[in-house]
Write an enzyme that holds these catalytic residues in place. Structure first.
Site, mmCIF file in Angstrom:
data_model
loop_
_atom_site.group_PDB
_atom_site.id
_atom_site.type_symbol
_atom_site.label_atom_id
_atom_site.label_comp_id
_atom_site.label_asym_id
_atom_site.label_seq_id
_atom_site.Cartn_x
_atom_site.Cartn_y
_atom_site.Cartn_z
ATOM 1 N N ASN A 125 0.882 -1.160 0.000
ATOM 2 C CA ASN A 125 0.000 0.000 0.000
ATOM 3 C C ASN A 125 0.919 1.209 0.000
ATOM 4 O O ASN A 125 1.664 1.431 0.944
ATOM 5 C CB ASN A 125 -0.907 -0.034 1.236
ATOM 6 C CG ASN A 125 -1.938 1.068 1.235
ATOM 7 O OD1 ASN A 125 -1.604 2.228 1.483
ATOM 8 N ND2 ASN A 125 -3.187 0.719 1.002
ATOM 9 N N SER A 126 0.906 1.974 -1.093
ATOM 10 C CA SER A 126 1.892 3.042 -1.292
ATOM 11 C C SER A 126 1.713 4.178 -0.292
ATOM 12 O O SER A 126 0.628 4.387 0.258
ATOM 13 C CB SER A 126 1.793 3.591 -2.709
ATOM 14 O OG SER A 126 2.043 2.583 -3.662
#
Length: 376
Positions: free
Chosen positions: A82-83
């Site tokens: 999850n950036s």
């Protein structure tokens, strides 16, 4: 919003699709500005640490080794994440989305990016491609819980998704070293492709490319990035021992010295500037004591190698080179080219992609970055 990455036009989507709804219960928190992950954290066992990680501006690794490793430490290769929020919204802003447009996302991951796009455009306008079936299913479930139903397709992201083409916008949440032809073919003339891009040697930045009528795509880099490589473009680089033919270092290598410190060629933008000029170069580091290390340079064709030894406080550094090429000399030439042009940052570089390949340029497309050695 204080950082400037989350603009007011994306705020309603962010509020409707908060990050925590798209983060699994088991995570390995990352650190902003570094490709490093902390040990495993679970929502059930360490809720305070989990929530702290989710609302810190840093990436979160959500899968190691395609799900094969789930232990308390870190696995070998991160394969889903999850950036970090500032990167997410910087890239979404670069898309310059307009109402009614069709968007293709490459790399569904946890589903957060697809959720934000769906909130902004409507889920019927969003297609997301994910290579890993389990990751895709988990993302669909999270999206469904949020009342969102974009098309999540399991497949090879390099192939795009032709069934719903053409697209006005394409965004990749994985990095590439070569922009797949299908992405250009499935994007309308005047459409925008936003993707992390980087050479084999290292360094990476987000490219914002506009597709032309002839099918080529060109544009500037908009900032540094550090994404996982798209699975079909991950390279298994040859081991160091394959260069030494069974001999111990320095083997038959030619010795010299340099005044260019190995420490001055290791930052992300240094690696990018070197890597785009010497596309088949890669490196490794052997760490010693008190901060000393040996930088190894090798070519993907397994023809040549070089080493440069760093020690704190020194002004000259031993170099050994072997093979038909002088890889340290090639690196020095590339570094000096960058230095003589004012040490440009990522924003001064650009990329043009056409049927002949990738062409990196400085300041404008008519100023191509020189190739010291063409990749094979």
């Amino acid at each position: 919003m204080r950082s400037g990455a989350l603009k007011s036009d994306w705020l309603p989507a962010f509020e409707a699709a908060p990050r925590h709804q798209f983060v699994p219960d088991t995570i390995w928190p990352g650190r902003a500005g570094a490709n490093r992950q902390d040990d495993r954290v679970t929502l059930e066992g360490q809720p305070d640490l989990w929530w702290k990680a989710v609302y810190r501006d840093a990436p979160i690794t959500t899968q190691w080794d395609h799900g094969e490793y789930t232990g308390p430490k870190t696995g070998r290769t991160p394969t889903s994440s999850n950036s970090m929020p500032t990167m997410v919204f910087t890239m979404l802003d670069a898309l310059n989305i307009r109402e009614g447009q069709e968007v293709l996302e490459i790399g569904t991951g946890t589903g957060w990016n697809a959720a934000l796009l769906s909130q902004r455009l409507g889920a019927d306008h969003v297609v997301s491609v994910e290579v890993d079936p389990r990751t895709a299913e988990d993302a669909r479930n999270r999206l469904t819980l949020g009342g969102l139903h974009p098309l999540v397709h399991v497949g090879n992201g390099a192939e795009g998704y032709a069934e719903r083409a053409p697209y006005d916008r394409l965004i990749a949440t994985c990095s590439v070293g070569s922009v797949p032809a299908a992405w250009r073919e499935q994007t309308v003339s005047g459409g925008i492709i936003v993707t992390p891009w980087g050479p084999t040697y290292g360094g990476e930045a987000v490219a914002r490319l506009t597709v032309a009528e002839d099918g080529s795509a060109s544009g500037s880099f908009v900032g540094s990035s550090a994404f996982m490589r798209m699975s079909v473009q991950r390279k298994e680089l040859p081991p160091t021992r394959s260069f030494l033919d069974g001999h111990e270092w320095p083997a038959a290598g030619v010795r010299s010295e340099t005044t260019l410190s190995p420490d001055d060629v290791g930052e992300w933008v240094h690696m990018f500037a070197i890597g785009v000029q010497v596309p088949d170069l890669f490196c490794r580091v052997d760490w010693g004591e008190n901060g000393a290390y040996r930088l190894w340079l090798m070519d993907t064709g397994v023809t040549s190698w070089a080493t440069a030894d760093y020690a704190k406080g020194h002004t000259e550094y031993p170099v050994v080179q072997s093979g038909p090429r002088r890889l340290w000399d090639e690196l020095e030439t590339a570094w000096h080219w960058w230095d003589q042009r004012g040490r440009p940052g990522f924003a001064r570089f650009g990329l043009t992609v056409d049927n002949d390949g990738e062409h990196v340029w400085l300041d404008s497309p008519d100023q191509p970055v020189p190739l010291r050695r063409r990749a094979v």
